[in-house]
Design a protein around this motif. Structure first.
Motif, PDB file in Angstrom:
ATOM      1  N   TYR A 300     -23.856  14.546   4.991  1.00  0.00           N
ATOM      2  CA  TYR A 300     -25.117  13.984   4.871  1.00  0.00           C
ATOM      3  C   TYR A 300     -25.188  12.408   4.912  1.00  0.00           C
ATOM      4  CZ  TYR A 300     -27.039  18.786   4.093  1.00  0.00           C
ATOM      5  OH  TYR A 300     -27.489  20.035   4.135  1.00  0.00           O
ATOM      6  N   ASP A 388     -27.955  15.445   8.748  1.00  0.00           N
ATOM      7  CA  ASP A 388     -27.366  16.491   8.409  1.00  0.00           C
ATOM      8  C   ASP A 388     -26.275  16.194   9.000  1.00  0.00           C
ATOM      9  OD1 ASP A 388     -27.442  17.731  10.908  1.00  0.00           O
ATOM     10  OD2 ASP A 388     -28.933  19.201  10.088  1.00  0.00           O
ATOM     11  N   GLY A 395     -34.821  13.769   8.045  1.00  0.00           N
ATOM     12  CA  GLY A 395     -35.833  12.902   7.325  1.00  0.00           C
ATOM     13  C   GLY A 395     -35.811  11.495   7.701  1.00  0.00           C
ATOM     14  N   LEU A 398     -37.044   7.373   3.927  1.00  0.00           N
ATOM     15  CA  LEU A 398     -37.355   7.887   2.637  1.00  0.00           C
ATOM     16  C   LEU A 398     -36.630   6.835   1.643  1.00  0.00           C
ATOM     17  CD1 LEU A 398     -35.478  11.120   3.510  1.00  0.00           C
ATOM     18  CD2 LEU A 398     -37.939  11.225   2.917  1.00  0.00           C
ATOM     19  N   ASP A 402     -39.148   9.161  -3.168  1.00  0.00           N
ATOM     20  CA  ASP A 402     -39.149  10.211  -2.051  1.00  0.00           C
ATOM     21  C   ASP A 402     -37.702  10.509  -1.481  1.00  0.00           C
ATOM     22  OD1 ASP A 402     -42.029  10.338  -1.805  1.00  0.00           O
ATOM     23  OD2 ASP A 402     -42.015   8.648  -0.241  1.00  0.00           O
ATOM     24  N   LEU A 403     -36.856   9.621  -1.378  1.00  0.00           N
ATOM     25  CA  LEU A 403     -35.463   9.845  -1.107  1.00  0.00           C
ATOM     26  C   LEU A 403     -34.919  10.476  -2.205  1.00  0.00           C
ATOM     27  CD1 LEU A 403     -32.749   9.230   0.460  1.00  0.00           C
ATOM     28  CD2 LEU A 403     -32.724   7.023  -1.009  1.00  0.00           C
ATOM     29  N   LYS A 405     -35.913  12.811  -4.401  1.00  0.00           N
ATOM     30  CA  LYS A 405     -36.645  14.063  -4.098  1.00  0.00           C
ATOM     31  C   LYS A 405     -36.272  14.891  -2.917  1.00  0.00           C
ATOM     32  CE  LYS A 405     -41.150  16.503  -3.439  1.00  0.00           C
ATOM     33  NZ  LYS A 405     -42.615  16.179  -3.441  1.00  0.00           N
ATOM     34  N   LYS A 406     -35.851  14.290  -1.684  1.00  0.00           N
ATOM     35  CA  LYS A 406     -35.338  14.972  -0.567  1.00  0.00           C
ATOM     36  C   LYS A 406     -33.967  15.292  -0.825  1.00  0.00           C
ATOM     37  CE  LYS A 406     -35.253  16.365   3.602  1.00  0.00           C
ATOM     38  NZ  LYS A 406     -36.206  17.281   4.007  1.00  0.00           N
ATOM     39  N   GLU A 409     -33.749  18.204  -3.248  1.00  0.00           N
ATOM     40  CA  GLU A 409     -33.869  19.776  -2.420  1.00  0.00           C
ATOM     41  C   GLU A 409     -32.711  20.047  -1.640  1.00  0.00           C
ATOM     42  OE1 GLU A 409     -37.248  18.549   0.405  1.00  0.00           O
ATOM     43  OE2 GLU A 409     -38.747  18.576  -0.998  1.00  0.00           O
ATOM     44  N   ILE A 410     -31.938  19.261  -1.167  1.00  0.00           N
ATOM     45  CA  ILE A 410     -30.664  19.535  -0.408  1.00  0.00           C
ATOM     46  C   ILE A 410     -29.648  19.945  -1.501  1.00  0.00           C
ATOM     47  CG2 ILE A 410     -28.739  18.579   1.117  1.00  0.00           C
ATOM     48  CD1 ILE A 410     -31.112  16.883   2.237  1.00  0.00           C
TER      49      ILE A 410
END
Length: 413
Positions: A300, A388, A395, A398, A402-403, A405-406, A409-410
């Motif tokens: 990533y 990815d 995305g 970010l 926000d970065l 949080k993303k 999530e991953i």
């Protein structure tokens, strides 16, 4: 939030995003909202729109009744990318300007009631946006040119309607600006006060954009609608929001030279939309060794565009550093592309060291002509793309929480 922006299609755009580093900056952004609402169309037409209006001779006649002494009027306008300034002094309130233009040009008509000169009038000057076009344009007012009413000019009629549409936010913005400017030093340091001001300006910005979108939809055959769409789009185009509005513009507007160029920017934004494969590129790292984006397949990658001279980029770097250290053990890394200027490698390297950027850094030191930046349609920084392991963009832009949080999530917390 983007703080540094490449000059737009039509000019250095009025809706430059301002980085908020202090409560004083909140006052600035409030002023920016007010200025954008009132004079966006003054500056937006730096390049004449030859496709919509033929060039020729213009005559601007202004009559301002109620003046009690001789006053100097200034007409400041842009013609073919160059600024021009004319002045007329009158004791009767009648002012006339004329000139040759190659198409529609933006300008500002200002009255100097005090005799101090145009460039010493300050922010509260008595001024009126005007769009110059071939033929005669008349404007009449009482006491103040800012209250002027145009006759004989379709483009200025459109502008007037736009300003009237946006006027519902005037009082709220003015009040918030006044509150921010009247804040004491103690208030400026208070986090709750800062938060309240920030949320207030953010809410008004959203309200303002809603009015702009409604105006565009209701007036697809207005040149002013096209300028408003460019303003709403800003330097980073949301294709899903902007393209449908662009397609609804009348053929006469959409097929103009400027609108066609804007269409190309929309198309470019599609190339790097979420869900597309990230375009590959090669640039040299700090040791002048070539690095490919595709070298990072299987990880990533946060592809981060920045520069040592970009204040907002430097302010965002601690968030990127934090994310890098938190997730680097979980198949995540960062690849930064710097838009530093030719001959400024030392500044680039110094910023990398000062900000603790431990990941791979590349640049061709070509400023806004950076090849990768052009490939990705970069017109404002900081800007980033989360990619990815297969090379797909998942995305965009970010920052801050926000970065974080993303990435959670991953990878999980």
């Amino acid at each position: 939030m983007w703080g540094i922006q490449l000059p737009q299609l039509l000019m250095p755009h009025i809706s430059h995003v301002i980085f908020l580093s202090s409560i004083a900056d909140l006052s600035v952004i409030g002023q920016k909202l007010l200025i954008m609402k009132k004079i966006i169309l003054l500056f937006a037409a730096l390049c004449p729109l030859a496709a919509l209006a033929q060039g020729g001779h213009f005559v601007l006649k202004a009559n301002v009744s109620g003046l009690k002494k001789p006053v100097t009027a200034y007409l400041y306008y842009f013609e073919s990318g160059k600024s021009r300034l004319d002045s007329v002094k009158s004791a009767t309130g009648n002012f006339e300007f004329s000139g040759d233009i190659s198409g529609i040009c933006s300008g500002r008509l200002t009255l100097d009631h005090t005799g101090v000169g145009l460039f010493k009038l300050g922010a509260k000057r008595d001024a009126l946006p005007v769009l110059l076009e071939k033929g005669e344009i008349k404007v009449s007012a009482v006491d103040s040119i800012s209250k002027g009413i145009f006759t004989g000019s379709a483009i200025n009629d459109q502008n007037g309607l736009y300003l009237k549409t946006m006027s519902s936010t005037d009082k709220a913005i003015d009040a918030l600006i006044a509150k921010s400017e009247a804040a004491t030093p103690e208030q400026r340091k208070d986090q709750q006060f800062q938060k309240t001001m920030h949320l207030g300006f953010k809410s008004l910005a959203a309200e303002q954009e809603a009015l702009q979108l409604k105006f565009i939809t209701q007036h697809p055959d207005f040149y002013i609608s096209y300028l408003t769409l460019v303003d709403v789009a800003g330097p980073i185009i949301d294709v899903d929001k902007i393209e449908p509005l662009y397609n609804k513009l009348s053929p006469n507007i959409r097929n103009s030279r400027e609108a066609l160029e804007f269409g190309k920017l929309i198309a470019m934004a599609k190339v790097t939309a979420v869900g597309t494969m990230a375009p590959d590129f090669t640039q040299n790292d700090t040791n002048d060794q070539p690095v490919k984006l595709s070298d990072f397949r299987g990880k990533y990658v946060l592809l981060d565009f920045w520069a040592s001279w970009c204040g907002p980029c430097r302010a965002e770097n601690p968030n990127v550093v934090k994310a890098y250290h938190q997730f680097k053990a979980k198949n995540f890394t960062v690849l930064s592309v710097s838009l530093d200027q030719p001959g400024k490698k030392d500044a680039w390297l110094a910023a990398i060291k000062a900000d603790g950027l431990e990941w791979t850094q590349v640049s061709d030191l070509k400023f806004w002509n950076n090849a990768a930046a052009k490939q990705y349609g970069i017109r404002a920084i900081p800007q980033n793309f989360l990619i990815d392991p297969t090379g797909k963009i998942i995305g965009k832009n970010l920052t801050g929480e926000d970065l974080n949080k993303k990435l959670k999530e991953i990878f999980g917390s």
